[in-house]
Design an enzyme around this catalytic site. Structure first.
Site, PDB file in Angstrom:
ATOM      1  N   ASP A   1      66.671  31.685 -50.070  1.00 26.79           N
ATOM      2  CA  ASP A   1      66.178  30.692 -49.118  1.00 26.79           C
ATOM      3  C   ASP A   1      64.671  30.484 -49.224  1.00 26.79           C
ATOM      4  O   ASP A   1      64.171  29.383 -48.986  1.00 26.79           O
ATOM      5  CB  ASP A   1      66.548  31.111 -47.692  1.00 26.79           C
TER       6      ASP A   1
ATOM      7  N   ASN B   1      61.450  25.187 -41.619  1.00 30.44           N
ATOM      8  CA  ASN B   1      62.086  26.070 -40.632  1.00 30.44           C
ATOM      9  C   ASN B   1      61.306  26.173 -39.332  1.00 30.44           C
ATOM     10  O   ASN B   1      61.870  25.993 -38.259  1.00 30.44           O
ATOM     11  CB  ASN B   1      62.262  27.476 -41.215  1.00 30.44           C
TER      12      ASN B   1
ATOM     13  N   LEU C   1      67.309  23.294 -38.159  1.00 29.91           N
ATOM     14  CA  LEU C   1      67.667  23.974 -39.400  1.00 29.91           C
ATOM     15  C   LEU C   1      67.117  25.392 -39.419  1.00 29.91           C
ATOM     16  O   LEU C   1      67.755  26.314 -39.936  1.00 29.91           O
ATOM     17  CB  LEU C   1      67.133  23.185 -40.604  1.00 29.91           C
TER      18      LEU C   1
ATOM     19  N   LEU D   1      65.978  32.949 -34.433  1.00 30.89           N
ATOM     20  CA  LEU D   1      67.148  33.735 -34.032  1.00 30.89           C
ATOM     21  C   LEU D   1      66.793  35.210 -33.888  1.00 30.89           C
ATOM     22  O   LEU D   1      67.255  35.879 -32.955  1.00 30.89           O
ATOM     23  CB  LEU D   1      68.267  33.552 -35.060  1.00 30.89           C
TER      24      LEU D   1
END
Length: 284
Positions: free
Chosen positions: A70, A139, A177, A184
């Site tokens: 990622d 992000n 996204l 999180l």
């Protein structure tokens, strides 16, 4: 084959020879370039992740293959964002939440791409500005303390209207996204990746009443701190934020574009990658 995807730029993050993935990446690069040629694509390697150096190569490509995890995809997406061209990830390494395919599935993916059997996902991105310096985030943008000790005061405004003051280690401003990334881990909410919103998640806030906040993407936000701070972009680049200097954040006019399999399902990815909804005692 559609003209829009004839030329593929291949991104590979430079990897030190002592990295456990070095040998695998070196072998994969040659295999991927040969496969692209066999499938009828023109291709070239972009392995510096240096936007200024590779500007002409980026203009030449119709789409970008990101070989790695990622982190590689995020770097490539930021570098190509203003060119309004899609990327797709081929996972080598860890999580691969953004990846379209594993290495052993790339041939089928390319054949689907030629036949226009691939979907284009368009995600909200952030555009930030400090003084005359502008940047994009895929992000999140994080406002963080420069000092290890003490509390950072962050004043938050929607337009010219103040709506909160955060006191703690910092603040995450995430995209949908990016809601499954740092947000999180900081106990922020999962927001569907195709939503149009910002997620504001405080880091170790001093107040028990502070909670994450989801705002519509129509707002233009700005923030200032009572002392010097750091602004961190996607965990990969940093900018200095001086005391009382405004940081402006708004929805980027250009979306983040990812090519994915038609069969990709967001909720299935959450279950497979993050074990979402699974019992804590259940083994993978």
């Amino acid at each position: 084959m559609k003209d829009s995807h004839q030329t593929i730029g291949v991104f590979v993050r430079p990897t030190h020879y002592q990295n456990p993935l070095f040998k695998e990446l070196e072998q994969a690069k040659e295999w991927v370039l040969k496969l692209l040629e066999d499938e009828g694509f023109e291709s070239f390697m972009i392995d510096s992740l240096d936007g200024a150096k590779d500007e002409r190569l980026i203009e030449k490509a119709d789409a970008f293959l990101c070989l790695g995890g990622d982190g590689t995809i995020l770097g490539a997406l930021r570098m190509t964002h203003s060119y309004n061209k899609p990327c797709f990830g081929v996972r080598i390494g860890n999580l691969g939440f953004l990846s379209a395919v594993e290495l052993n599935g790339l041939k089928d993916f390319l054949q689907d791409l030629k036949q226009d059997r691939i979907k284009l996902e368009e995600h909200l991105a952030l555009e930030g500005r400090i003084g005359n310096t502008s940047f994009y985030a895929i992000n999140e943008i994080v406002i963080a303390k420069k000092k290890a000790l003490g509390v950072l005061d962050i004043k938050a405004y929607a337009g010219h209207t103040p709506f909160n003051t955060y006191k703690g280690d910092g603040l995450i401003i995430a995209t949908p996204l990016g809601s499954t990334a740092y947000n999180l881990s900081a106990h922020g909410p999962i927001v569907h990746a195709l939503s149009q919103s910002y997620i504001l998640t405080p880091l170790c806030d001093f107040s028990l009443t502070q909670r994450p906040l989801v705002l519509g993407a129509e707002f233009c936000l700005n923030f200032c701190t009572h002392e010097d701070a750091l602004v961190v972009i996607d965990g990969q680049s940093t900018y200095d934020l001086k005391a009382n200097q405004p940081l402006y954040i708004q929805k980027s006019p250009t979306t983040t574009k990812l090519l994915q399999k038609n069969s990709r399902d967001y909720f299935k990815v959450l279950k497979e990658k993050l074990l979402w909804g699974e019992s804590p005692s259940k083994k993978r």
